[in-house]
Motif scaffolding. Structure first.
Motif, PDB file in Angstrom:
ATOM      1  N   ASP A  79       0.711  -1.253  -0.079  1.00 26.68           N
ATOM      2  CA  ASP A  79      -0.200  -0.190   0.011  1.00 26.68           C
ATOM      3  C   ASP A  79       0.503   1.187  -0.010  1.00 26.68           C
ATOM      4  OD1 ASP A  79      -2.193  -1.531   0.189  1.00 26.68           O
ATOM      5  OD2 ASP A  79      -2.602  -1.262   2.281  1.00 26.68           O
ATOM      6  N   PHE A  80       1.865   1.104   0.711  1.00 28.18           N
ATOM      7  CA  PHE A  80       2.667   2.553   1.015  1.00 28.18           C
ATOM      8  C   PHE A  80       4.047   2.416   0.500  1.00 28.18           C
ATOM      9  CE2 PHE A  80      -0.353   2.195   4.377  1.00 28.18           C
ATOM     10  CZ  PHE A  80      -1.393   3.369   3.916  1.00 28.18           C
ATOM     11  N   GLY A  81       4.783   1.187   0.008  1.00 27.27           N
ATOM     12  CA  GLY A  81       5.952   1.150  -0.492  1.00 27.27           C
ATOM     13  C   GLY A  81       6.828   0.892   0.826  1.00 27.27           C
ATOM     14  N   PRO A  82       7.959   0.156   0.004  1.00 28.81           N
ATOM     15  CA  PRO A  82       9.111  -0.219   1.233  1.00 28.81           C
ATOM     16  C   PRO A  82       9.864   1.228   1.874  1.00 28.81           C
ATOM     17  CG  PRO A  82       9.949  -0.686  -1.085  1.00 28.81           C
ATOM     18  CD  PRO A  82       8.335  -0.142  -1.229  1.00 28.81           C
ATOM     19  N   GLY A  83       9.916   2.110   1.036  1.00 30.16           N
ATOM     20  CA  GLY A  83      10.776   3.410   1.740  1.00 30.16           C
ATOM     21  C   GLY A  83       9.864   3.771   3.003  1.00 30.16           C
ATOM     22  N   VAL A  84       8.429   3.964   2.971  1.00 29.28           N
ATOM     23  CA  VAL A  84       7.771   4.382   4.177  1.00 29.28           C
ATOM     24  C   VAL A  84       7.876   3.082   5.044  1.00 29.28           C
ATOM     25  CG1 VAL A  84       5.613   4.789   4.764  1.00 29.28           C
ATOM     26  CG2 VAL A  84       6.207   5.860   2.694  1.00 29.28           C
ATOM     27  N   PHE A  85       7.796   1.919   4.681  1.00 32.19           N
ATOM     28  CA  PHE A  85       7.724   0.957   5.771  1.00 32.19           C
ATOM     29  C   PHE A  85       9.094   0.992   6.517  1.00 32.19           C
ATOM     30  CE2 PHE A  85       9.409  -3.429   6.485  1.00 32.19           C
ATOM     31  CZ  PHE A  85       8.513  -4.011   7.320  1.00 32.19           C
ATOM     32  N   TYR A  86      10.297   1.101   5.927  1.00 30.17           N
ATOM     33  CA  TYR A  86      11.497   1.037   6.406  1.00 30.17           C
ATOM     34  C   TYR A  86      11.633   2.339   7.432  1.00 30.17           C
ATOM     35  CZ  TYR A  86      12.895  -2.911   3.974  1.00 30.17           C
ATOM     36  OH  TYR A  86      12.823  -4.069   3.503  1.00 30.17           O
ATOM     37  N   ARG A  87      11.237   3.750   6.926  1.00 32.36           N
ATOM     38  CA  ARG A  87      11.147   4.863   7.724  1.00 32.36           C
ATOM     39  C   ARG A  87      10.537   4.502   8.924  1.00 32.36           C
ATOM     40  NH1 ARG A  87      11.226   7.498   2.666  1.00 32.36           N
ATOM     41  NH2 ARG A  87       9.057   7.775   2.788  1.00 32.36           N
ATOM     42  N   ILE A  88       9.449   3.717   9.008  1.00 29.49           N
ATOM     43  CA  ILE A  88       8.485   3.836  10.213  1.00 29.49           C
ATOM     44  C   ILE A  88       9.140   2.819  11.381  1.00 29.49           C
ATOM     45  CG2 ILE A  88       6.392   2.890  10.984  1.00 29.49           C
ATOM     46  CD1 ILE A  88       4.961   4.043   8.841  1.00 29.49           C
ATOM     47  N   VAL A  89       9.807   1.544  10.515  1.00 33.35           N
ATOM     48  CA  VAL A  89      10.466   0.755  11.367  1.00 33.35           C
ATOM     49  C   VAL A  89      11.947   1.345  11.882  1.00 33.35           C
ATOM     50  CG1 VAL A  89      11.997  -1.169  11.179  1.00 33.35           C
ATOM     51  CG2 VAL A  89      10.006  -1.563   9.823  1.00 33.35           C
ATOM     52  N   LEU A  90      12.391   2.034  11.307  1.00 35.97           N
ATOM     53  CA  LEU A  90      13.640   3.088  11.963  1.00 35.97           C
ATOM     54  C   LEU A  90      13.012   3.879  13.143  1.00 35.97           C
ATOM     55  CD1 LEU A  90      16.521   3.859  12.108  1.00 35.97           C
ATOM     56  CD2 LEU A  90      16.160   5.457  10.248  1.00 35.97           C
ATOM     57  N   LEU A  91      12.029   4.525  12.703  1.00 37.42           N
ATOM     58  CA  LEU A  91      11.355   5.354  13.831  1.00 37.42           C
ATOM     59  C   LEU A  91      11.025   4.590  15.050  1.00 37.42           C
ATOM     60  CD1 LEU A  91      10.168   8.094  14.642  1.00 37.42           C
ATOM     61  CD2 LEU A  91       8.272   7.564  13.610  1.00 37.42           C
ATOM     62  N   GLY A  92      10.177   3.455  15.036  1.00 37.44           N
ATOM     63  CA  GLY A  92      10.124   2.363  15.782  1.00 37.44           C
ATOM     64  C   GLY A  92      11.295   2.185  16.822  1.00 37.44           C
ATOM     65  N   ILE A  93      12.310   1.601  15.902  1.00 36.76           N
ATOM     66  CA  ILE A  93      13.583   1.613  16.600  1.00 36.76           C
ATOM     67  C   ILE A  93      14.084   2.631  17.598  1.00 36.76           C
ATOM     68  CG2 ILE A  93      15.917   0.926  16.478  1.00 36.76           C
ATOM     69  CD1 ILE A  93      15.202  -0.628  13.874  1.00 36.76           C
ATOM     70  N   LEU A  94      14.069   3.794  16.970  1.00 34.56           N
ATOM     71  CA  LEU A  94      14.363   5.204  17.710  1.00 34.56           C
ATOM     72  C   LEU A  94      13.552   5.457  18.946  1.00 34.56           C
ATOM     73  CD1 LEU A  94      15.260   7.487  14.838  1.00 34.56           C
ATOM     74  CD2 LEU A  94      16.796   6.337  16.207  1.00 34.56           C
ATOM     75  N   VAL A  95      12.400   5.237  18.956  1.00 41.27           N
ATOM     76  CA  VAL A  95      11.186   5.243  20.014  1.00 41.27           C
ATOM     77  C   VAL A  95      11.702   4.299  20.996  1.00 41.27           C
ATOM     78  CG1 VAL A  95       8.951   5.068  20.917  1.00 41.27           C
ATOM     79  CG2 VAL A  95       9.397   6.289  18.743  1.00 41.27           C
ATOM     80  N   PHE A  96      11.902   2.926  20.748  1.00 39.62           N
ATOM     81  CA  PHE A  96      12.430   2.016  21.647  1.00 39.62           C
ATOM     82  C   PHE A  96      13.597   2.381  22.314  1.00 39.62           C
ATOM     83  CE2 PHE A  96      14.899  -1.886  22.224  1.00 39.62           C
ATOM     84  CZ  PHE A  96      14.100  -2.375  22.968  1.00 39.62           C
ATOM     85  N   VAL A  97      14.606   2.949  21.671  1.00 40.97           N
ATOM     86  CA  VAL A  97      15.750   3.025  22.185  1.00 40.97           C
ATOM     87  C   VAL A  97      15.851   4.538  23.007  1.00 40.97           C
ATOM     88  CG1 VAL A  97      18.178   4.004  21.774  1.00 40.97           C
ATOM     89  CG2 VAL A  97      17.362   2.297  20.493  1.00 40.97           C
ATOM     90  N   PHE A  98      14.954   5.469  22.705  1.00 41.79           N
ATOM     91  CA  PHE A  98      14.957   6.647  23.353  1.00 41.79           C
ATOM     92  C   PHE A  98      14.310   6.103  24.872  1.00 41.79           C
ATOM     93  CE2 PHE A  98      12.177  10.386  24.776  1.00 41.79           C
ATOM     94  CZ  PHE A  98      13.430  11.360  24.607  1.00 41.79           C
ATOM     95  N   PHE A  99      13.162   5.721  24.700  1.00 39.94           N
ATOM     96  CA  PHE A  99      12.205   5.543  26.028  1.00 39.94           C
ATOM     97  C   PHE A  99      13.239   4.375  26.827  1.00 39.94           C
ATOM     98  CE2 PHE A  99       9.023   7.447  23.765  1.00 39.94           C
ATOM     99  CZ  PHE A  99       8.562   8.383  24.753  1.00 39.94           C
ATOM    100  N   GLY A 100      13.849   3.462  26.329  1.00 34.38           N
ATOM    101  CA  GLY A 100      14.620   2.435  26.949  1.00 34.38           C
ATOM    102  C   GLY A 100      15.657   3.185  27.830  1.00 34.38           C
ATOM    103  N   ILE A 101      16.389   4.132  27.050  1.00 35.73           N
ATOM    104  CA  ILE A 101      17.446   5.111  27.801  1.00 35.73           C
ATOM    105  C   ILE A 101      16.549   5.750  29.060  1.00 35.73           C
ATOM    106  CG2 ILE A 101      18.699   7.268  27.451  1.00 35.73           C
ATOM    107  CD1 ILE A 101      19.388   6.132  24.644  1.00 35.73           C
ATOM    108  N   ILE A 102      15.567   6.590  28.848  1.00 41.12           N
ATOM    109  CA  ILE A 102      14.872   7.215  29.929  1.00 41.12           C
ATOM    110  C   ILE A 102      14.685   6.328  31.102  1.00 41.12           C
ATOM    111  CG2 ILE A 102      12.939   8.141  30.640  1.00 41.12           C
ATOM    112  CD1 ILE A 102      12.563   9.493  27.825  1.00 41.12           C
ATOM    113  N   GLY A 103      14.352   5.307  30.668  1.00 44.29           N
ATOM    114  CA  GLY A 103      14.082   4.129  31.853  1.00 44.29           C
ATOM    115  C   GLY A 103      15.177   3.690  32.496  1.00 44.29           C
ATOM    116  N   TYR A 104      16.368   3.581  31.914  1.00 48.10           N
ATOM    117  CA  TYR A 104      17.617   2.955  32.272  1.00 48.10           C
ATOM    118  C   TYR A 104      18.252   4.090  32.976  1.00 48.10           C
ATOM    119  CZ  TYR A 104      21.609   0.068  32.953  1.00 48.10           C
ATOM    120  OH  TYR A 104      22.774  -0.391  33.656  1.00 48.10           O
ATOM    121  N   PHE A 105      18.298   5.303  32.597  1.00 47.60           N
ATOM    122  CA  PHE A 105      19.385   6.163  33.133  1.00 47.60           C
ATOM    123  C   PHE A 105      18.538   7.262  33.955  1.00 47.60           C
ATOM    124  CE2 PHE A 105      21.770   4.479  29.392  1.00 47.60           C
ATOM    125  CZ  PHE A 105      22.974   4.303  30.250  1.00 47.60           C
TER     126      PHE A 105
END
Length: 204
Positions: free
Chosen positions: A85-111
């Motif tokens: 529906d949206f193409g691989p470019g959009v898909f990979y950008r959202i996956v990358l954004l999800g990883i960044l959200v995961f890392v960002f809030f993981g850092i908050i939780g840890y540090f």
């Protein structure tokens, strides 16, 4: 050294479950459409048993493999349809954004948070409410209900990510269980973000 070794094992398990998920997603393309509801029901059954049956460990050696493979099988349809529906470019950008959200809030939780390990019981109750509401949504078609479930689920698993990283900080974890939990957290964050993007673009 022991703590560093424990953390390495967590991330090794984390990567390992992604590999198992990838194998399941690969074979998901060969899963007949008629079998997908059955696979989803088995996956849901495992999740519910893990929540309510004492001593049933979803992150145990056998069940965690079955769970990761099944969630890969049933996720293939979502991933494929989104790319179509949206193409691989959009898909990979959202996956990358999800990883960044995961890392960002993981850092908050840890540090940045001292000890939030007591959040567990509240997150568990919130998860039960979300599951119950999701089941209701199959029978009650209310405007914006699916959107609300998607947003609440995204926020909930962000909180689970903070909670799990904080558990690692406070050394209240086992390596396999934590690796599995972090795998699930990131996967659900990505899937919820994909659904949210789809909803927002289909209702413009």
């Amino acid at each position: 050294m022991s703590s560093s070794k424990n953390f390495r094992l967590v991330w090794l398990y984390f990567a390992y479950y992604w590999i198992i998920f990838g194998i399941g997603a690969y074979f998901g393309q060969y899963l007949p459409d008629a079998w997908r509801p059955t696979a989803s029901m088995v996956l849901f059954g495992i999740m519910m048993i893990s929540l309510f049956v004492r001593g049933f460990n979803r992150s145990g050696p056998i069940i965690s493999h079955i769970y990761a493979i099944l969630i890969g099988l049933v996720s293939f349809g979502l991933l494929e349809s989104f790319i179509n529906d949206f193409g691989p470019g959009v898909f990979y950008r959202i996956v990358l954004l999800g990883i960044l959200v995961f890392v960002f809030f993981g850092i908050i939780g840890y540090f940045f948070l001292k000890d939030i390990t007591h959040w567990g019981k509240y997150l568990f109750i919130a998860l039960l409410i979300l599951i119950f509401t999701s089941l209701m949504s199959f029978f009650i078609d209310l405007p914006y209900l699916h959107l609300g479930i998607t947003i609440v689920g995204l926020v909930l698993y962000i909180l689970f990510t903070m909670y799990d990283f904080n558990r690692m900080k406070n050394k209240k974890f086992s390596e396999r269980e934590m690796g599995f939990n972090l795998f699930i957290n990131l996967l659900i964050i990505i899937k919820r973000m994909l659904r949210l993007y789809r909803y927002m673009n289909k209702n413009r």
